[in-house]
Every structure is written in C-alpha cells, then in structure tokens.
Write an enzyme that holds these catalytic residues in place. Structure first.
Site, short mmCIF file in Angstrom:
data_model
loop_
_atom_site.label_atom_id
_atom_site.label_comp_id
_atom_site.label_asym_id
_atom_site.label_seq_id
_atom_site.Cartn_x
_atom_site.Cartn_y
_atom_site.Cartn_z
N ASP A 29 0.83 -1.20 0.00
CA ASP A 29 0.00 0.00 0.00
C ASP A 29 0.86 1.25 0.00
O ASP A 29 1.57 1.53 0.98
CB ASP A 29 -0.90 -0.02 1.24
CG ASP A 29 -1.88 1.15 1.27
OD1 ASP A 29 -1.97 1.88 0.27
OD2 ASP A 29 -2.54 1.33 2.31
N ASP A 84 -1.84 6.13 -6.15
CA ASP A 84 -2.14 5.28 -5.01
C ASP A 84 -2.43 3.86 -5.47
O ASP A 84 -3.27 3.64 -6.35
CB ASP A 84 -3.33 5.85 -4.23
CG ASP A 84 -3.65 5.05 -2.98
OD1 ASP A 84 -2.69 4.70 -2.25
OD2 ASP A 84 -4.82 4.76 -2.74
#
Length: 491
Positions: free
Chosen positions: A173, A371
């Site tokens: 992440d 992201d």
C-alpha cells in the site's frame, strides 16, 4: 542589406513552420482512438469467480543483510499478486463482486481525504488517542473472526517474517507507512490465508521501548511498562492495535533485512481478508522503503480479475523508454506521492483544464497522488465533468445504459466483440504523456456486457490516480531523483 533582411525573414518563417510542425507531430503522435476487447473482458469476468487460490508455501533461499547507511544499489524483488489469486471471492456473480469493490473503494478514498484534512488542520499525533482496549489474558484466547468484505482491489506480496521466516501474504500500500502483521495471541483477529505469526517462536523479535525514534514516529502510540504500543486506523472501520517491535523481514528469493520496525497486531478488525498484514510503501519514515533506505521502488499491477503475478522491486532503475513525471511531496503529509501532472487528453485533444486543478496549494490542499490501494481514479468534479463529457461525445455510436454505483457513464456492449473508443491520456511537463489502454478506463461491471467509464468525481480537493488506471503499467518511484516513471506493458 535588403538581401540580409530577406534572408532573415526566410529563416524566421522556416523555423516558425518547423516549430509548428513539431507541435503538430507531437499532437498527431498521440493516438485518437484505441480498441477495447469486449469479449476478452467479459470472459475474464466470468472466470474470476472460479479461480482457484494459489498456495505458495515455498521457503525462500536467502542471506541475512543489515540496512545500509545510505541508499543501496542492490535490487530486491517480491512477487506481486492480485487479491483474487490468493482468496477466492464468495460473491454469487461478478456484479456483486464489483459493487463490493466499489463500496470498499469509496471508504478508502474518504480515508485518504480525511488524513490530509487532519494534517492541514494541524491535528498532530499528540491530539490523537488510541483505542482504549486492554488485552486481558483471558481475552487472548477468543476465536478468530473473518473480515467484513472480500471485494477489495488490493494487491499482495509474499513476505517472510521472523527468524526462522514464516511466510505470509501482506497487502502492499503506497498510501500507508506503518508495516504490521497479525500476531498470536489474538484478542480479535480476522481470517487470513496463512497461520497467525507467533513472535515467541522468532529469535529476532525485539519489542521497541517508548523512547525509541520508531515509537516516537508513530501517529498514535501508547506506553505500557516501557513497551511501545501502536494503533493504525484506516477510516473504513479497519484498524490494528498491538506491540511495536523490530523484526527480520525476508523478501522473495532475496536477502533477509534486519531490524525492520513492524506492528505486531493482537487486535485487528476489518477488510484485509486473506492478508496477514500490510507492507507500507508510503513516503513516511516508518514505511518499508524508508527503513531499508531504498533509492527507488516499482510495481506492476496485473489485472485483478486474473491469477497472473508480477513483481514489486526495490532499488531498480526506471525502465528505458518510460514516461517520466515529477514526483512531488506535500509538506503537510509525507506519506502520499504527488504527481506533477499538467492535463488530460481525450481523442488526441487536450481538455481545457487549468493546471491548478492538479497542483497543491500553499495550504497543502489539492494535487493528485498515485495510489496502489485506491481502485478508481478520482478527479475534482469540474475536471471529471470535462473528461466525461468529452468521452461521451466520442462514443455516441455506442448504446448507453443506466449508471452503476459511482459510475454515471455506462454502455451496453453485449452485442459487440470489440469497440473503438477515444484514447484517454495523462499529460506531464515537457510534452510527455501516457496513453491509457481502453481496458484501463472502460471496464465490465457485470458478465452481461455492461461496461462503465472508470473515473469518478470527488468533492475533496485531493485527486487520486487509482490502480484500475495503473494496471499493466510498471509504475516506478525514483526517490533519489524525485521522478515517477510509467512503463506500459511492464508486467
């Protein structure tokens, strides 16, 4: 003298014409349309619910390695998998899987927007308090519980934790910094694909004291008997609470990295089904790249509806012929990777969007980040409306249908095997651009042929390039030279 003046005029006209020709050549080099393989996408949507999860229990050959004092030139590699490849979805059909993914994605976006809002508002870690929950001895024997959803767009890598290494799947992440893994004994743990990590069987597990710089770098921490406790909440109801420690981390076929600060979570709840924890790739001091002094990292996200795998790499150069753009930072929050973007194109034409729509203002608001955990790209409403309207004008030959969830522009392609659609492109300084393949912005939302334009508006000043738009492209983060590289077909 007259001849000289005439010659200057001729040269001036030549260079002007040549310059215009270069501009036109650059504009013409951008494809106006691209083809979507409708049949292939529908076939994958039908197959995804029947995929068998991988069982990758191999022990990695490795050698121990301590952290370098500065950026290391040696490359480190991890395998990278989509969630579907390791945890079979339980949804009755593809549409319910998509709806679950989109619901989780909306929670994710709200969480990211809240984090930047708190940072801009000046709310510091001293203003935040962890969950007040004692880990009583008798409570540590409660049964494991499952997370609430399996519909996420996350990607996983297999990592060895401890000495000897116990291999587990971890979410990767770029929007998070703190690394953590579920640990025994559990007060409350969700279901994961591998056995819960037990630190009592690891010779390299070392709890951190409250005065260590790692503990002081946490946003939310607490001290108990001079041991550092951590908490991370993700804004969607997911959280992890436990001991903060250092541990040895072993990468796929690579060295063991010692003294990595990692959370040992005894109380974990939420939407991480299948994964044992999280590997934070953000820009903060506690992230995995920061702790190993990586000069760069890159990943290539495979189609999440397949069982294909790719790699997550550290200290590898940006591949040749990549499209590069500035990697920018926000002094209000060092976790996110902001992109120096100048515009968006549709059908070979730049949209009339002010550059300020993609820039961070003086207060830290705005800008656009890359992201890995967000699925669908979010754009400010005005920017999204301009993009959508231009795309709709170029797809009037396609039969439209009603919207689905956050998608307001959808098409019925059930009678088509392929369609030609306007190319969508991201533009960067110095005339550089990345043309997206059609499958990265026109995606199936069921197995019956409904496809939707995979962008969405946001009321937040923060825009996000999501992983649907990144699929099939190697995305490189050159931390030393502050560049982001995009290498199409890089998986």
């Amino acid at each position: 003298m007259a001849e000289k003046g005439f010659l200057l005029c001729v040269l001036f006209a030549f260079f002007c014409t040549w310059g215009v020709s270069l501009v036109n050549a650059r504009r013409l080099s951008l494809p106006r349309t691209t083809v979507l393989d409708v049949s292939g996408s529908i076939r994958e949507s039908l197959n995804v619910l029947s995929l068998s999860p991988q069982n990758e229990q191999k022990e990695f050959q490795h050698q121990e390695r301590s952290f370098p004092s500065s950026s290391s030139s040696s490359s480190l590699t991890l395998s990278l998998h989509s969630r579907t490849s390791i945890h079979k979805p339980s949804h009755k059909d593809y549409k319910s899987l998509v709806l679950a993914r989109l619901e989780r994605d909306s929670d994710r976006v709200r969480s990211l927007a809240t984090r930047i809002d708190l940072a801009i508002a000046g709310i510091t870690k001293s203003d935040l308090k962890p969950v007040e929950k004692e880990l009583e001895a008798e409570a540590l024997e409660t049964p494991l519980v499952s997370g609430a959803s399996q519909g996420s767009g996350e990607y996983f890598s297999r990592v060895g934790i401890g000495s000897p290494p116990k291999h587990v799947y971890m979410v990767v992440d770029t929007g998070s910094d703190v690394n953590w893994v579920q640990c025994a004994p559990c007060a409350d743990c969700y279901q994961q694909a591998d056995p819960i990590f037990d630190p009592s069987f690891s010779s390299s597990y070392a709890p951190l004291t409250c005065e260590t710089h790692q503990c002081k770098s946490l946003d939310v921490s607490e001290c108990r008997n001079d041991s550092c406790l951590y908490e991370v909440s993700y804004g969607d109801g997911s959280y992890t609470v436990g001991d903060f420690a250092t541990e040895t981390v072993t990468l796929d076929g690579s060295a063991s990295l010692n003294n990595v600060a990692i959370g040992c979570g005894h109380d974990n709840e939420g939407l991480f089904v299948g994964a044992a924890g999280l590997l934070g790739l953000g820009g903060g001091s506690l992230s995995f790249p920061s702790q190993i002094n990586a000069s760069s990292f890159s990943y290539c996200l495979v189609n999440r509806d397949t069982d294909s795998a790719s790699t997550l790499e550290f200290n590898s150069p940006i591949p040749p012929h990549s499209v590069t753009a500035p990697l920018l930072r926000n002094n209000q929050l060092d976790t996110f990777y902001y992109l120096g973007m100048t515009g968006i194109g549709v059908g070979g034409q730049m949209l009339s969007i002010p550059r300020s729509s993609f820039e961070v203002d003086e207060s830290g608001n705005g800008g656009i980040i890359v992201d890995s955990g967000t699925a669908v790209t979010r754009l400010q409403s005005d920017v999204y409306n301009s993009l959508r309207d231009s795309f709709v004008r170029g797809t009037q030959h396609l039969p439209s249908t009603s919207g689905v969830a956050l998608f307001d522009t959808c098409y019925d392609l059930s009678s088509r095997s392929s369609v030609e659609v306007p190319t969508v492109s991201f533009h960067f300084p110095d005339g550089k651009y990345l043309a997206l393949p059609a499958k990265n912005y026109l995606i199936p939302v069921d197995s019956a042929g409904t496809f939707c334009f995979a962008f969405a508006p946001t009321t937040s000043p923060l825009s996000i390039i999501g992983n649907v738009q990144q699929q099939g492209t190697r995305v490189s983060y050159d931390l030393t030279n502050s560049l982001v590289g995009f290498s199409p077909n890089g998986c």
